[in-house]
Every structure is written in structure tokens, then in C-alpha cells.
Design a protein around this motif. Structure first.
Motif, PDB file in Angstrom:
ATOM      1  N   LEU A 117     -53.480 -69.775  30.941  1.00  0.00           N
ATOM      2  CA  LEU A 117     -52.764 -71.057  30.883  1.00  0.00           C
ATOM      3  C   LEU A 117     -51.918 -71.148  29.627  1.00  0.00           C
ATOM      4  N   PHE A 118     -52.422 -70.658  28.515  1.00  0.00           N
ATOM      5  CA  PHE A 118     -51.651 -70.665  27.267  1.00  0.00           C
ATOM      6  C   PHE A 118     -50.362 -69.855  27.420  1.00  0.00           C
ATOM      7  N   LEU A 119     -50.466 -68.659  27.979  1.00  0.00           N
ATOM      8  CA  LEU A 119     -49.286 -67.805  28.135  1.00  0.00           C
ATOM      9  C   LEU A 119     -48.263 -68.432  29.074  1.00  0.00           C
ATOM     10  N   LEU A 120     -48.735 -69.047  30.153  1.00  0.00           N
ATOM     11  CA  LEU A 120     -47.815 -69.678  31.106  1.00  0.00           C
ATOM     12  C   LEU A 120     -47.076 -70.857  30.475  1.00  0.00           C
ATOM     13  N   LEU A 121     -47.783 -71.666  29.690  1.00  0.00           N
ATOM     14  CA  LEU A 121     -47.137 -72.824  29.057  1.00  0.00           C
ATOM     15  C   LEU A 121     -46.147 -72.378  27.980  1.00  0.00           C
ATOM     16  N   GLN A 122     -46.510 -71.352  27.223  1.00  0.00           N
ATOM     17  CA  GLN A 122     -45.577 -70.844  26.218  1.00  0.00           C
ATOM     18  C   GLN A 122     -44.345 -70.227  26.877  1.00  0.00           C
ATOM     19  N   LEU A 123     -44.534 -69.562  28.015  1.00  0.00           N
ATOM     20  CA  LEU A 123     -43.406 -69.008  28.764  1.00  0.00           C
ATOM     21  C   LEU A 123     -42.516 -70.134  29.295  1.00  0.00           C
ATOM     22  N   ALA A 124     -43.140 -71.210  29.776  1.00  0.00           N
ATOM     23  CA  ALA A 124     -42.370 -72.346  30.288  1.00  0.00           C
ATOM     24  C   ALA A 124     -41.498 -72.963  29.204  1.00  0.00           C
ATOM     25  N   ILE A 125     -41.992 -72.939  27.963  1.00  0.00           N
ATOM     26  CA  ILE A 125     -41.230 -73.515  26.851  1.00  0.00           C
ATOM     27  C   ILE A 125     -40.179 -72.539  26.333  1.00  0.00           C
ATOM     28  N   ARG A 126     -40.578 -71.326  26.033  1.00  0.00           N
ATOM     29  CA  ARG A 126     -39.715 -70.393  25.326  1.00  0.00           C
ATOM     30  C   ARG A 126     -38.709 -69.689  26.234  1.00  0.00           C
ATOM     31  N   LYS A 127     -39.066 -69.457  27.492  1.00  0.00           N
ATOM     32  CA  LYS A 127     -38.168 -68.763  28.406  1.00  0.00           C
ATOM     33  C   LYS A 127     -37.384 -69.746  29.269  1.00  0.00           C
TER      34      LYS A 127
END
Length: 323
Positions: free
Chosen positions: A239-249
Motif C-alpha cells: 500500500l505504501f508503494l502504491l500511494l507513493q507511485l500515485a503521488i510521484r508518478k
């Protein structure tokens, strides 16, 4: 079959008082989330485009003050949420549940149980043995802690004049760190174990420390899924990786409320999935557990936040100027 390590749930013993890994997990998760969030707010490229226009939704000082209130929200909300969702609601309908132990009637006979579980102990002082009762925050509900955090964010943002949806997105983006450390602490404690299995990832949740503490192996001697690690991987890392991807990418934080919606959606899915492996202490009917039931309002909240994000009302573009 994997081997369950002989880990002591107590990190530091100070006389009758014990500092547990569970408490340290809460503290480390909050501090790591605080540190990463401050770094994100200082990363100008994340806030360069509208609706932020080079103004982050909060300052580092704002986040420092807010984390004091969110910590209080986690502890108070987590404990009261357990009292309400499990001690009163679940045990009220299913009093024979594995962890009910006389609840909810025990709250009436001893209201202090609403605050913590009190265990008898003793303090050796100047040659005298002084009997005392030691509070232990056994029984914490994530959903109650989440409600406490939401209340803290709403109150704080109104007081400071901050956009609560943008600040909520920022908090949600680092929240899985605390979920990860908390599930690791569950694993160390040998609690919230999984269903019995003949899978190669199964393990017997028993060691010398558990035998010495309880006099027996609470989970029995059959291999079980390490459901705590499954939850740490899904609710925490994934979940952390998905949320960071949603923000940064994909820059979805530029629609205030979207990251909150994805967090609620992702956590609800991860928790419902992990319940198929977890030997839940609060089963309702067949394979359906209290954890799955509490995922339903999570998905309702996700729908609300995603709707808010796509609607983009006028307040979404109003940001406080950084002093």
C-alpha cells in the motif's frame, strides 16, 4: 515449514514495568512517517502545479504539531474503538468469541477495563513488596485509531486554516509505515496468528518465551499462516508503494482527497484479503469476520473521498500561503 523465532515481546524490563516492542512499533512508525512527510513537503516539485502553485499544504511546524494530536488520536481512538467494535458490539452478539473473556459485562463490573487491561504485579521497594496493577493497552483497533486520526486532522486543519483534504492526503501517504511496524510487532508478540495450513510458509507459533509466559502454546502445535507478515506486506509495503507511485508518478495528490480515497480502498482490500489467512478472533459467520465487516465502511469512505477528488469544488483550489 518455516521456524518461528524465539523473540521476547518485552524489549526493555524496568522492574515491574515493561517496554514492549508493540509500543516501540507505534513510536517508530509515527516518527518514520513524520520524517518522511516533512521531506515530502520540502520537495518543491511535488507542489509546483495547481492547485498548490508552489505552496505545500502545510509546513514542517504544522506537521510536527499535528503529529502530537494524531498520536493521541491513534492511542485513544484505537483503545475506544476496540471497546466499541469488539468488546461491546462483537462480544455483545457473540459472547463466546475467543477473546471476549466476559465482555461486555466486564466493562460494567470494572469500568477501568475501558481504558486498558489491568494485570496484577508488584513493586519491590526498600525491602517491601508493594502490590500494584499494571495497565497494558492490550486490544487496539486500527479502525478506531483511524477514526481518532481523522478527528485530529479535521480539528487541527480547521484551527490552522489548512485544507483538510490535502493534509489528509499527505498523512495517508505515509500511514502504511505505521501499519507495517505494527504488524511486525504482532508477529513478535506471537498474536493474531493465521489459520492452520500445510503450506511451506506455515509455522508453529510457539517458543520458549511463549511457554514461559503462558504455560502453554496458545496457537497450538500445528503450523499456521504467518498472517501478521502477510498483513505487513499488503497493508504496509504494498500500500505504501502504491500511494507513493500515485503521488510521484501520476500526481493524483493534485486532486485533493484522492490519496485518502486510495488509502481507504487499498487498506480495505488488503485487510479483507488477509482475513482469509488470519485465524480471526472475531468470526461472525463462516469465513466472514469482524475485520471484513469493518472493511465495508472503509470502502464507503473511499467512494466519498474519490467523489470529492473528482468533483473538485472551489475550496480545493484555496491554499494557505506559507509564512
Amino acid at each position: 515449514m518455516l521456524t518461528y523465532p524465539d523473540l521476547d515481546p518485552v524489549a526493555i524490563q524496568l522492574g515491574p514495568f515493561a517496554v514492549r516492542w508493540y509500543a516501540l512499533a507505534y513510536i517508530s512508525g509515527l516518527l518514520a512517517g513524520w520524517w518522511l512527510l516533512v521531506k515530502m513537503l520540502q520537495q518543491k516539485s511535488l507542489w509546483a502545479r495547481p492547485p498548490f502553485s508552489s505552496t505545500s499544504p502545510a509546513t514542517a511546524d504544522d506537521i510536527g504539531d499535528l503529529f502530537v494530536w494524531t498520536t493521541l488520536g491513534v492511542v485513544v481512538g484505537g483503545r475506544l474503538g476496540y471497546d466499541l467494535f469488539y468488546g461491546i458490539f462483537y462480544c455483545g452478539f457473540w459472547p463466546d468469541g475467543r477473546d471476549c473473556h466476559g465482555l461486555p459485562w466486564a466493562y460494567v463490573t470494572n469500568p477501568l477495563n475501558l481504558i486498558a487491561h489491568w494485570t496484577p504485579g508488584g513493586l519491590h521497594l526498600f525491602g517491601f513488596q508493594i502490590p500494584i496493577y499494571i495497565p497494558q493497552l492490550l486490544g487496539m483497533s486500527f479502525h478506531g485509531g483511524l477514526a481518532g486520526v481523522v478527528a485530529a486532522i479535521v480539528w487541527f486543519c480547521k484551527k490552522r486554516g489548512l485544507n483538510m483534504f490535502s493534509v489528509g492526503d499527505a498523512i495517508a501517504s505515509v500511514a502504511p509505515i505505521g501499519l507495517f511496524t505494527g504488524r511486525l510487532a504482532n508477529f513478535i508478540n506471537g498474536e493474531l496468528w493465521g489459520k492452520e495450513t500445510d503450506s511451506p510458509i506455515g509455522m508453529v507459533f510457539c517458543n520458549d518465551t511463549i511457554r514461559a509466559t503462558y504455560g502453554r502454546c496458545l496457537a497450538g502445535m500445528n503450523p499456521r499462516y504467518p498472517s501478521q507478515l502477510i498483513e505487513a506486506a499488503t497493508e504496509g509495503v504494498l500500500l505504501f508503494l502504491l500511494l507513493q507511485l500515485a503521488i510521484r508518478k501520476f500526481r493524483l495528490h493534485e486532486r485533493p482527497g484522492m490519496i485518502c480515497g486510495l488509502f481507504f480502498l487499498g487498506y480495505g482490500l488488503a485487510r479483507a484479503f488477509s482475513e482469509f489467512f488470519r485465524d480471526s478472533e472475531s468470526m461472525i459467520y463462516g469465513w466472514f469476520s469482524m475485520g471484513m465487516l469493518l472493511s465495508l465502511p472503509m470502502w464507503a469512505a473511499a467512494a466519498f473521498f474519490i467523489w470529492v477528488a473528482y468533483k473538485q469544488p472551489a475550496w480545493a483550489k484555496k491554499q494557505r500561503s506559507t509564512p
